[in-house]
Enzyme design. Structure first.
Site: not given
Ligand code: 13P
Length: 252
Positions: A9-11, A96, A98, A168, A174, A235-236
Site C-alpha cells: 500500500n503505497w499510500k 483502511h 486512515e 491491521e 507506521g 506500507g512503508g
Molecule cells: P506500515 O507497514 O507502514 O506500518 O503500514 C501498514 C499499512 O497501513 C498498510 O496498509
C-alpha cells in the site's frame, strides 16, 4: 486452498515518475527471482494506468487504495470502481484505518464501496483492526466483528469468497510496533471463525487474511509462519524494492 499474498500500500507517496520506476524495479527483481506468493501493489489513482502496463500481470497484480461509494455523476474529485477497473487494476483497498479515521468512512459507506468494487470485477482488500485503547481494553475481537458485520455481512457467501481481508491493528501502523506472532495468530483465527460462522467453513478456509502494521523483512517470516496469517499488507516497507522483496521472500 487460500492464497498467500504480499500486498503493498503505497499510500500518498511517490510522484508518477517515481511510482513507475518503483513498479519497474520490482517487476525486474521478481522476474529474475520468482515469488512463491501472489504479489500486489496498490498505488495512488493517477499511477494506475501507467503502472499496470509497466508490470507483468502474471507476477504482480495492481490495485487502487480506495474508490467512490457512488456509481458515477456529480461527485467532484471522486474516482469510481468502474474507472479503477478500466485501467486494468484488479484490486482495491477498502476500509483502511486512515480512510476510516481521517475521511470519516463509516461501515455503511464501506458497504457501498465493497459492492461497487465487486460489481466491477475488482477484488476488495478489506481492512479491519482496533486502535490502541481498544486493544488495552481487550475489546479487539468485538471491534473487528463489528467492522466485518457492518460492511460485509450483507454479501452472499459467493460474493464474500472474492474478498481478501487485512487485519491491521491501528497501533502498529507506521509506528514500528508490531503485533507479536501470537497476537496476530489469535485474532486471525478469531476472524476466520467469524467467517466460518457466517459464510461456512469452506469459505472461511479459502479466505486470505493478511496482517498489516510495521511488517518488515526482519519480522515477516515469523508472522507469516502462523497458520491463519496468509501474508501481509505493507506500507512503508513497500516503498523500497529491497524491503518489499525481503518480505515477499519470507514465503521462500
Ligand atoms: P506500515 O507497514 O507502514 O506500518 O503500514 C501498514 C499499512 O497501513 C498498510 O496498509
Amino acid at each position: 486452498m487460500r492464497k498467500n499474498i504480499v500486498a503493498g500500500n503505497w499510500k500518498m507517496n511517490k510522484n508518477l515518475q517515481e511510482g513507475i520506476a518503483l513498479a519497474k524495479d520490482l517487476n525486474a527483481a521478481l522476474t529474475a527471482d520468482k515469488p512463491n506468493c501472489d504479489v500486489i501493489i496498490c498505488t495512488p489513482f493517477i499511477h494506475l494506468a501507467s503502472v499496470v502496463p509497466a508490470v507483468d500481470a502474471a507476477i504482480i497484480g495492481v490495485g487502487a487504495e480506495n474508490c467512490a461509494d457512488k456509481v458515477s455523476g456529480a461527485y467532484t474529485g471522486e474516482v469510481s470502481a468502474e474507472m479503477v477497473a478500466s485501467t486494468g487494476a484488479k484490486y482495491v483497498i477498502l476500509g483502511h484505518s486512515e480512510r476510516r479515521a481521517y475521511y470519516h468512512e463509516t461501515p455503511e459507506i464501506l458497504k457501498e464501496k465493497v459492492q461497487l468494487a465487486l460489481a466491477n470485477g475488482l477484488t476488495p482488500i478489506f481492512c479491519i483492526g482496533e486502535v490502541l485503547e481498544e486493544r488495552q481494553q481487550g475489546v479487539q475481537n468485538k471491534v473487528v466483528y463489528d467492522q466485518l458485520a457492518g460492511s460485509l455481512f450483507d454479501l452472499t457467501a459467493e460474493e464474500f469468497s472474492k474478498i481478501v481481508l487485512a487485519y491491521e491493528p491501528v497501533w502498529a501502523i507506521g509506528t514500528g510496533l508490531t503485533a507479536t506472532p501470537e497476537q496476530a495468530e489469535e485474532i486471525h483465527a478469531y476472524i476466520r471463525s467469524v467467517i466460518a460462522e457466517k459464510f461456512g467453513a469452506e469459505v472461511a478456509e479459502n479466505t486470505s487474511i493478511l496482517y498489516g502494521g510495521s511488517c518488515k523483512p526482519s519480522n515477516a517470516k515469523e508472522l507469516f509462519a502462523n497458520p491463519n496469517v496468509d501474508g501481509g499488507l505493507i506500507g512503508g516497507a513497500a516503498l523500497k524494492v529491497e524491503d518489499f522483496k525481503g518480505i515477499i521472500d519470507a514465503f521462500k
